[in-house]
Write a protein that holds these residues in place. Structure first.
Motif, PDB file in Angstrom:
ATOM      1  N   ILE A   8       0.854  -1.201   0.000  1.00 36.89           N
ATOM      2  CA  ILE A   8       0.000   0.000   0.000  1.00 36.89           C
ATOM      3  C   ILE A   8       0.885   1.245   0.000  1.00 36.89           C
ATOM      4  O   ILE A   8       0.605   2.226  -0.696  1.00 36.89           O
ATOM      5  N   GLU A  10      -0.189  -7.690   4.919  1.00 28.73           N
ATOM      6  CA  GLU A  10      -0.952  -6.457   4.725  1.00 28.73           C
ATOM      7  C   GLU A  10      -1.803  -6.120   5.937  1.00 28.73           C
ATOM      8  O   GLU A  10      -2.133  -7.002   6.742  1.00 28.73           O
ATOM      9  N   GLN A  34      -2.382  -6.500  -8.867  1.00 28.46           N
ATOM     10  CA  GLN A  34      -3.622  -5.995  -9.456  1.00 28.46           C
ATOM     11  C   GLN A  34      -4.732  -6.096  -8.412  1.00 28.46           C
ATOM     12  O   GLN A  34      -4.645  -6.884  -7.480  1.00 28.46           O
ATOM     13  N   GLY A  35      -5.778  -5.331  -8.604  1.00 19.65           N
ATOM     14  CA  GLY A  35      -6.980  -5.485  -7.776  1.00 19.65           C
ATOM     15  C   GLY A  35      -6.868  -4.834  -6.421  1.00 19.65           C
ATOM     16  O   GLY A  35      -5.833  -4.303  -6.034  1.00 19.65           O
ATOM     17  N   GLU A  36      -7.992  -4.886  -5.729  1.00 15.02           N
ATOM     18  CA  GLU A  36      -8.115  -4.234  -4.424  1.00 15.02           C
ATOM     19  C   GLU A  36      -7.557  -5.123  -3.324  1.00 15.02           C
ATOM     20  O   GLU A  36      -7.560  -6.345  -3.460  1.00 15.02           O
ATOM     21  N   PRO A  37      -7.125  -4.533  -2.202  1.00 17.01           N
ATOM     22  CA  PRO A  37      -6.790  -5.373  -1.041  1.00 17.01           C
ATOM     23  C   PRO A  37      -8.012  -6.197  -0.653  1.00 17.01           C
ATOM     24  O   PRO A  37      -9.152  -5.747  -0.822  1.00 17.01           O
ATOM     25  N   PRO A  38      -7.791  -7.398  -0.177  1.00 17.39           N
ATOM     26  CA  PRO A  38      -8.911  -8.316   0.026  1.00 17.39           C
ATOM     27  C   PRO A  38      -9.794  -7.960   1.217  1.00 17.39           C
ATOM     28  O   PRO A  38      -9.367  -7.289   2.139  1.00 17.39           O
ATOM     29  N   ASN A  39     -11.027  -8.438   1.170  1.00 18.79           N
ATOM     30  CA  ASN A  39     -11.975  -8.255   2.259  1.00 18.79           C
ATOM     31  C   ASN A  39     -12.124  -9.593   2.991  1.00 18.79           C
ATOM     32  O   ASN A  39     -12.586 -10.574   2.413  1.00 18.79           O
ATOM     33  N   ARG A  46      -5.338 -11.288  -7.260  1.00 17.45           N
ATOM     34  CA  ARG A  46      -4.257 -10.302  -7.412  1.00 17.45           C
ATOM     35  C   ARG A  46      -2.951 -10.942  -7.884  1.00 17.45           C
ATOM     36  O   ARG A  46      -1.954 -10.248  -8.056  1.00 17.45           O
ATOM     37  N   GLN A  82       1.982   1.909  -3.421  1.00 18.52           N
ATOM     38  CA  GLN A  82       0.897   2.471  -4.248  1.00 18.52           C
ATOM     39  C   GLN A  82       0.731   3.967  -3.976  1.00 18.52           C
ATOM     40  O   GLN A  82       0.552   4.759  -4.896  1.00 18.52           O
TER      41      GLN A  82
END
Ligand SMILES: Nc1ncnc2c1ncn2[C@@H]1O[C@H](COP(=O)(O)OP(=O)(O)OP(=O)(O)O)[C@@H](O)[C@H]1O
Ligand code: SF4
Ligand SMILES: [Mg+2]
Length: 500
Positions: free
Chosen positions: A26, A222, A445-450, A463, A29
């Motif tokens: 993060i 993360e 790629q993609g969003e951090p996971p939920n 990702r 990013q």
């Protein structure tokens, strides 16, 4: 926050510690984003940070402040190649590194304005007044005592760095398991309302882990990957949803029982947030002494003496004993929390982000202190941190977590020197190196996971740059690969010929 700051299309953006306490991916990013908006909007950015590596990744120039003044200013390349002010040199000596030999860090002591504690002051003659800022060779605004420039301004790294002792030197012999977690799960029901059924957050989702006596096990991953939840369960502060923890071969008692309280004398937690962990109405000496009073371990005089000794050990001055937490700096509060955790002479410590809020110099002091405790008192530690450089410097082994599970686990040298799991590779590649910025980064790629919506199969597949159809349906188990454990189908397939 960044979007809000940009809404008025400003000419100048002041970013105050925008990446502090963020995990490496993060952070990378955010640094990329700042660099891009600066380029595209032609905006000037003032980037305030105690993370020198992040500064070197985004800035053209840097000004080093000490005691309310700029003591050195230069372009990034020159500043990082040849720092000239002793305080700047000290900052670099306090920095842990992701590669190279593991070294004991050199916390910079207070420098010029209070030269009595300058690590290089022994080389210099006293000055009557603080030196004025002046243009030094190769350094337009370096402020240092000009009479002593040649002797004060030695190139980095300075002579005070020493090789960190290996585990063998630290007295770690045969591996004895002190703590064992088996099939550990922690699921929380959240978001329940009259109209909605709760959703399950799978904070820890099947962890098997052993901690060896007198080792420091690093736990990285993360934000939201379940590190703190795991730490609380290892200490029995929270009972697991399912699974078990044994400490010294015995099952962990249920939280808050008398048996558990007795065991907690041997197992302590250094909290992620020292201000929240301390009582604002009690002086720091009272808070350090409190566990000894509660457990009635000594008389009042002996307790006072022990509190004073603990304060000395963590680098707090005797005259600070009567202060309240809000009267201390972040680093001092962190030391109070450490002293309190040490009061009972524990065998096992869980340190949850103990250095994330500290500047590099105080961070180096805390890292050295923890290493000393391991060496001198044979403490076993689980060290949770986002700061991979500190973990590399301090820890013997490392477990990398992703969405509640361990995806790679092995010696710190193997994990950082030659990471194998695609997530670990991305994580390690995101770490900026001081003076070198971020190298060739693997971009996820993609969003951090939920954790409430865990992807099927390998949870990392949305990702993962290597994912294929099998990754979406099959859950990889932790298996041995190149001298460490990894949970990746591709690595398992690659290892199969080696194992047959
Ligand atoms: N008591 C709780 N109730 C509900 N959800 C929780 C609870 N404690 C933690 N969680 C959730 O579990 C997940 C893991 O949290 P945890 O604090 O263990 O992560 P972490 O890896 O320590 O994160 P960070 O690096 O930000 O400290 C998160 O999604 C968090 O929101
Ligand atoms: S199992 Fe597949 S998705 Fe998961 S890490 Fe390995 S290659 Fe990536
Ligand atoms: Mg946490």
């Amino acid at each position: 926050m960044i979007a809000m700051a940009l809404a008025g299309e400003p000419d100048l953006l002041v970013a105050d510690e925008p990446t502090t306490a963020l995990d490496a991916t993060i952070q990378a990013q955010i640094l990329d984003l700042l660099a891009r908006i600066r380029r595209e909007a032609g905006m000037a950015v003032v980037f305030i940070s105690h993370d020198l590596a992040a500064v070197s990744a985004v800035c053209d120039r840097a000004a080093v402040m000490y005691a309310g003044r700029i003591v050195e200013e230069n372009d990034i390349a020159t500043l990082f190649d040849a720092p000239r002010h002793p305080y700047t040199v000290g900052l670099f000596e306090a920095l842990p590194e992701l590669d190279g030999p593991r070294q004991r860090l050199c916390p910079s002591k207070a420098l010029c304005p209070t030269r009595g504690t300058c690590p290089r002051a022994a080389l210099s003659r006293p000055v009557a007044a603080e030196p004025a800022i002046f243009a030094a060779r190769n350094a337009p605004f370096a402020a240092a005592g000009s009479r002593r420039r040649t002797r004060l301004l030695s190139p980095r790294p300075g002579p005070c760095r020493q090789a960190a002792p290996s585990r063998r030197n630290a007295g770690v012999g045969a591996m004895t398991t002190i703590l064992k977690a088996t099939d550990l799960f922690q699921h929380y029901a959240t978001g329940k309302s009259l109209l909605r059924a709760p959703s399950m957050v799978r904070a820890v989702d099947g962890i098997n882990l052993e901690v060896h006596e007198r080792e420091i096990l690093g736990v990285v991953g993360e934000s939201g990957s379940g590190k703190s939840t795991l730490g609380r369960m290892l200490l029995g502060i929270e009972a697991p949803w399912s699974g078990s923890v044994t400490f010294q071969g015995k099952p962990m008692p249920h939280p808050k029982t008398a048996e558990w309280r007795a065991l907690r004398r041997e197992m302590q937690l250094i909290f992620q947030d020292p201000l929240a962990a301390l009582d604002r109405r009690m002086t720091i000496a009272d808070q350090i002494a409190e566990p000894l009073i509660i457990h009635r371990l000594a008389g009042p005089d002996a307790i006072r003496e022990r509190a004073a000794e603990l304060m000395r050990k963590v680098g707090l001055r005797a005259d600070q004993a009567g202060r309240y937490p809000h009267e201390l700096s972040g680093g001092q509060r962190q030391r109070v929390v450490i002293a309190r955790a040490l009061a009972m002479s524990p065998k096992f410590l869980v340190c949850d982000e103990p250095v994330s809020a500290l500047d590099v110099s105080i961070q180096a002091q805390v890292v050295n202190l923890l290493r000393d405790l391991q060496e001198e008192q044979g403490l076993t530690m689980v060290f949770i941190s986002h700061d991979l450089k500190v973990v590399r410097n301090l820890c013997d082994r490392v477990a990398v977590m992703y969405l509640g599970r361990v995806v790679e686990q092995g010696s710190a040298d193997k994990i950082f020197g030659n990471p194998q799991h695609p997530y670990t590779r991305a994580l390690v590649s995101s770490v900026p190196r001081p003076g070198k910025g971020i190298g060739e980064r693997i971009i996820l790629q993609g969003e951090p996971p939920n954790p409430a919506r865990r992807p099927s199969g390998c949870a990392f597949h949305p990702r993962c740059p290597l994912a294929d159809a099998a990754c979406r349906s099959e859950v990889p188990a932790l298996t041995l690969y190149r001298g460490r454990l990894t949970a990746c189908l591709k690595l398992q397939a690659a290892a199969a010929p080696e194992l047959t």
